[in-house]
Design an enzyme around this catalytic site. Structure first.
Site, PDB file in Angstrom:
ATOM      1  N   ARG A 189       0.829  -1.221   0.000  1.00 12.05           N
ATOM      2  CA  ARG A 189       0.000   0.000   0.000  1.00 12.05           C
ATOM      3  C   ARG A 189       0.861   1.269   0.000  1.00 12.05           C
ATOM      4  NH1 ARG A 189      -3.553  -3.257  -1.974  1.00 12.05           N
ATOM      5  NH2 ARG A 189      -4.228  -4.848  -0.500  1.00 12.05           N
ATOM      6  N   ASN A 231       2.427  -7.788   7.551  1.00 10.12           N
ATOM      7  CA  ASN A 231       2.502  -9.092   6.883  1.00 10.12           C
ATOM      8  C   ASN A 231       4.001  -9.368   6.776  1.00 10.12           C
ATOM      9  OD1 ASN A 231      -0.313  -9.263   6.442  1.00 10.12           O
ATOM     10  ND2 ASN A 231      -0.089  -7.873   4.707  1.00 10.12           N
ATOM     11  N   GLU A 312      -6.088 -12.553   7.807  1.00  5.20           N
ATOM     12  CA  GLU A 312      -5.728 -12.613   6.388  1.00  5.20           C
ATOM     13  C   GLU A 312      -4.571 -13.580   6.130  1.00  5.20           C
ATOM     14  OE1 GLU A 312      -5.133  -8.428   5.402  1.00  5.20           O
ATOM     15  OE2 GLU A 312      -7.250  -8.252   4.900  1.00  5.20           O
ATOM     16  N   ASP A 386     -12.201  -1.218   7.093  1.00  6.61           N
ATOM     17  CA  ASP A 386     -10.807  -1.120   6.647  1.00  6.61           C
ATOM     18  C   ASP A 386     -10.451   0.223   6.026  1.00  6.61           C
ATOM     19  OD1 ASP A 386      -8.251  -1.773   6.133  1.00  6.61           O
ATOM     20  OD2 ASP A 386      -8.652  -3.265   4.587  1.00  6.61           O
ATOM     21  N   GLU A 414      -4.510   4.104   0.633  1.00  3.45           N
ATOM     22  CA  GLU A 414      -4.899   2.882  -0.071  1.00  3.45           C
ATOM     23  C   GLU A 414      -6.286   2.997  -0.691  1.00  3.45           C
ATOM     24  OE1 GLU A 414      -4.939  -0.519   2.527  1.00  3.45           O
ATOM     25  OE2 GLU A 414      -5.861  -1.823   1.024  1.00  3.45           O
TER      26      GLU A 414
HETATM   27  C1  BDP Z   1      -5.730  -3.862   4.417  1.00  2.00           C
HETATM   28  C2  BDP Z   1      -4.719  -3.881   3.345  1.00  2.00           C
HETATM   29  C3  BDP Z   1      -3.728  -4.987   3.485  1.00  2.00           C
HETATM   30  C4  BDP Z   1      -3.202  -5.027   4.906  1.00  2.00           C
HETATM   31  C5  BDP Z   1      -4.339  -5.148   5.874  1.00  2.00           C
HETATM   32  C6  BDP Z   1      -3.891  -5.017   7.314  1.00  2.00           C
HETATM   33  O1  BDP Z   1      -5.370  -3.996   2.097  1.00  2.00           O
HETATM   34  O2  BDP Z   1      -2.708  -4.759   2.563  1.00  2.00           O
HETATM   35  O3  BDP Z   1      -2.308  -6.064   5.078  1.00  2.00           O
HETATM   36  O4  BDP Z   1      -5.258  -4.119   5.682  1.00  2.00           O
HETATM   37  O5  BDP Z   1      -4.069  -3.942   7.860  1.00  2.00           O
HETATM   38  O6  BDP Z   1      -6.183  -2.556   4.465  1.00  2.00           O
HETATM   39  O7  BDP Z   1      -3.376  -5.951   7.889  1.00  2.00           O
END
Ligand code: BDP
Length: 722
Positions: A189, A231, A312, A386, A414
């Protein structure tokens, strides 16, 4: 005092400054200097500043005090157009700075420093040896640095600096940037080039950029940086990467910036050779204890760990049937002897769970209230979904009285047009922070949860997902610097800080103090985020962006494996109507809020229409307060967004006399991209929703430029940040 007696660094800084002491609005600026440009004050206004800044009298000789001296010399010399350097005795207009411990002079003044804590400061005009001087005093060096930046800011924004008597201390303890930077220098992002962390050349190569990064952060009170993506890659915890992080920590230390790392829950298996990462397994616990010891041996003031677990696809304690508290507490025990903290993210949702995604974090975390160790803080995104252009505040704020919760905002855009769209996020942050959670009672704003006052927590924090990259202007666009800036300023005092004055301050420092510039530009900034809401997700719509990269509209997307990844999951539009029913007749997510708040969202006659379709599913002909139908209002709101961007372009076009050519041109070019893309968002969304509503466009509203098929066929496999 003779120049030769000055520390060589200051001489160097002064020499380079004086070479461009005369400002030329046409001269190119590339944005690298951010809000710390220190261009000369206009001839007509400079006298009082010259009088109040004749020389510097530092107390103590720590790296931080040296940084203060360098900054004041640079700033004051630039602003006053006269070399301001160290003096040996206080004279009229001397700036005296330090701590009582480092300076008998300051100790002798007997200043009221209690209550300022470790980071607060006081600035006062006092008489010293018969002369009027300005004192910047604090309990610790870092407070002196913050005070110096405050004083400079006052001059940069042309406020008076005579007869000062002010004090300031941060209301929040951890004021952090979260870098979503990967070890290969891609940035999740990120829209400002590559990661600024050149891991390959660290630890031996630490370019000036790193100091400038720390300095910029210190100037707005940011005191920590999580270096790597949530991540994460377990490699970050191997010895070579710890050494690299340590090199950055060494550069940052004088500026009060601590280093933190995101850690991968399965690291004991991936780099430790263990067969499990079960948080209750003694081998795993020992591994983390040893790892924490190793990190602190290299970085004695290391801040702590940030963890994204069981979210995720990331590993976590639930892989072993353990809870988030079990996982967080294991890490907290490893860090506690060193004073480190665990920031455990609440951003969790699961595709196996058919429950409204809005409710999942609450369902997961509320039952754990009271089960976290004292050095754990749960990091909660501003909204339950989000980082959308507009979201109601996250229902967890206020719902966990026994657990410190920290705010996570996204600074990188983002979901708000990447770096090319001009959207000042101050109003978004303010809107969330000022929301009343009604917990424990009326008047408990999200800000008061975050600063710990609502429930009496001492461990407090606010994190912003950074928008910084290798681009020369740091943030990918000149106006995105304002989002970094306002984040820092609001983290210092979430309850008391307002978006508008901060926009003004930033615009003055970054561009010009001319009122003919400041007023229209601040107005443009203040309306800019609302414009994005209008042309992307009006009336409470959300998560309608295209798949993966989130670039551009994709309200039609319905084929992704996880239901809650599909825009159709969020808008629920069909021939009858549109919106997500989160009232009692639907998912009842409103029940996660305090009853007063829930009623305000659930009651159609009370709900703020900006959140309408977030909480309600309504027929296309639902009567809005304007008297129009929902369908007409929705289309007209899309239209308004596009029109606003046109107005922003016009405003900017008339700012040419006040802005250097390079930045003027770059902003102009981005605004024209934004206008094109705002139209694209509006046209594609209207083209799609009209196939469901089967209603004509309201009078005067233009036909979409292309067919729906055209918009659906667009694809951007290489869009950044993904
Ligand atoms: C979302 C994003 C992703 C992030 C996730 C997070 O799309 O890339 O890893 O949140 O915050 O907004 O963990």
């Amino acid at each position: 005092m003779r120049l030769a007696a000055w520390p060589p660094l200051i001489v160097l800084v002064l020499a380079s400054l004086l070479t461009f002491a005369v400002s030329d609005p046409a001269a190119a600026e590339d944005g690298y200097e951010l809000w710390l440009r220190y261009r000369p004050v206009e001839e007509g206004a400079v006298r009082p500043y010259r009088a109040a800044a004749t020389g510097l009298l530092p107390a103590g000789d720590t790296p931080t005090i040296r940084a203060v001296t360098t900054e004041l010399a640079r700033g004051l010399s630039g602003l006053t157009g006269r070399a301001v350097g160290i003096v040996e005795r206080p004279g009229a207009g001397t700036i005296v700075y330090g701590t009582p411990a480092s300076s008998p002079l300051i100790a002798g003044l007997d200043l009221p420093l209690e209550g300022l804590g470790e980071e607060g400061y006081l600035i006062r005009s006092v008489r010293l040896e018969g002369r009027t001087v300005t004192v910047i005093a604090a309990n610790r060096d870092i407070g002196v640095l913050y005070g110096a930046f405050d004083l400079l800011r006052r001059i940069q924004t042309r406020q008076p600096v005579a007869d000062l008597d002010l004090r300031s201390a941060p209301a929040v303890k951890l004021r952090l940037l979260n870098h979503w930077d990967n070890l290969d220098r891609t940035v999740e992002r990120g829209y400002a080039g590559q990661s600024i962390w050149d891991w390959h050349r660290l630890p031996d190569f630490t370019p000036r950029l790193y100091t400038d990064y720390a300095r910029a952060n210190a100037s707005i009170g940011i005191n920590g940086a999580v270096l790597n993506n949530v991540n994460t890659n377990a490699l970050s915890l191997t010895a070579p990467y710890i050494a690299k992080a340590a090199a950055l920590a060494d550069v940052f230390r004088p500026w009060g910036i601590r280093v933190y790392l995101s850690v991968r829950f399965s690291a004991p298996m991936e780099i430790g050779g263990l067969p499990t990462a079960d948080p209750l397994d003694p081998r795993v616990r020992e591994w983390w204890t040893a790892k924490a010891d190793e990190v602190y041996a290299a970085i004695p003031d290391f801040g702590g760990f940030l963890v994204k677990a069981n979210s995720e696809g990331q590993p976590g304690p639930q892989d072993y049937g353990r809870s988030h508290a079990d996982g967080a507490n294991m890490l907290a025990e490893a860090l506690a002897p060193h004073g480190g903290v665990v920031m455990w993210r609440a951003f969790v949702y699961s595709h196996e769970n058919p429950e409204d995604r809005h409710k999942q974090a609450g369902a997961e975390f509320e039952p754990l209230d009271g089960r976290f160790l004292p050095n754990v803080i749960v990091q909660v995104k501003n909204g339950a979904i989000d980082f959308q252009p507009r979201e109601p505040f996250h229902p967890l704020f206020g719902a966990m009285s026994k657990t410190p919760l920290m705010m996570e905002f996204q600074i990188t855009k983002e979901y708000l047009g990447f770096a090319t769209h001009l959207a000042y996020l101050g109003p978004l942050y303010e809107e969330v922070l000022q929301s009343d959670t009604h917990r424990p009672g009326r008047g408990s704003s999200v800000a008061r949860i975050v600063d710990g006052r609502a429930f009496g927590h001492a461990l407090t924090g606010m994190a912003g997902v950074a928008n910084i990259g290798s681009d020369r202007n740091w943030s990918g666009s000149h106006f995105d610097q304002a989002n970094w800036y306002v984040f820092g300023r609001m983290a210092w005092d979430p309850e008391g800080t307002r978006a508008r004055p901060i926009a003004g301050e930033w615009a003055r420092m970054t561009f010009s103090n001319d009122a003919r510039f400041v007023e229209p530009v601040v107005a443009m900034m203040m309306g800019s985020r609302e414009a994005v809401v209008d042309y992307m997700t009006p009336l409470g719509l959300h998560h309608l962006m295209a798949t993966g990269h989130h670039y551009g509209p994709g309200p039609w997307v319905s084929d992704l494996s996880r239901p809650e990844w599909n825009p159709v999951y969020y808008h629920r539009a069909d021939a009858q109507g549109i919106g997500f029913d989160r009232t009692e007749s639907g998912s009842n997510a409103v029940a996660q809020y305090a009853p007063e708040v829930a009623a305000g969202f659930a009651d159609l006659s009370r709900v703020d229409e900006r959140y309408l379709l977030w909480f309600h599913h309504l027929p296309w002909d639902h009567r809005m307060r304007s008297g129009r139908t929902l369908w007409d209002e929705m289309v007209l709101t899309y239209d308004r967004g596009v029109t606003t961007v046109g107005g922003m372009r016009g405003t900017w076009a008339s700012m040419q006399p006040y802005v250097d050519d390079q930045r003027f041109d770059e902003v102009s070019a981005f605004l024209s991209i934004q206008q094109k893309e705002a139209r694209w968002w509006r046209d594609a969304s209207v083209a799609y929703f009209r196939t469901l509503s089967s209603r004509p466009l309201p009078a005067g509203s233009p036909e979409p430029e292309h067919s729906l098929d055209h918009y659906r066929a667009l694809s951007f496999p290489e869009a950044p940040g993904n």
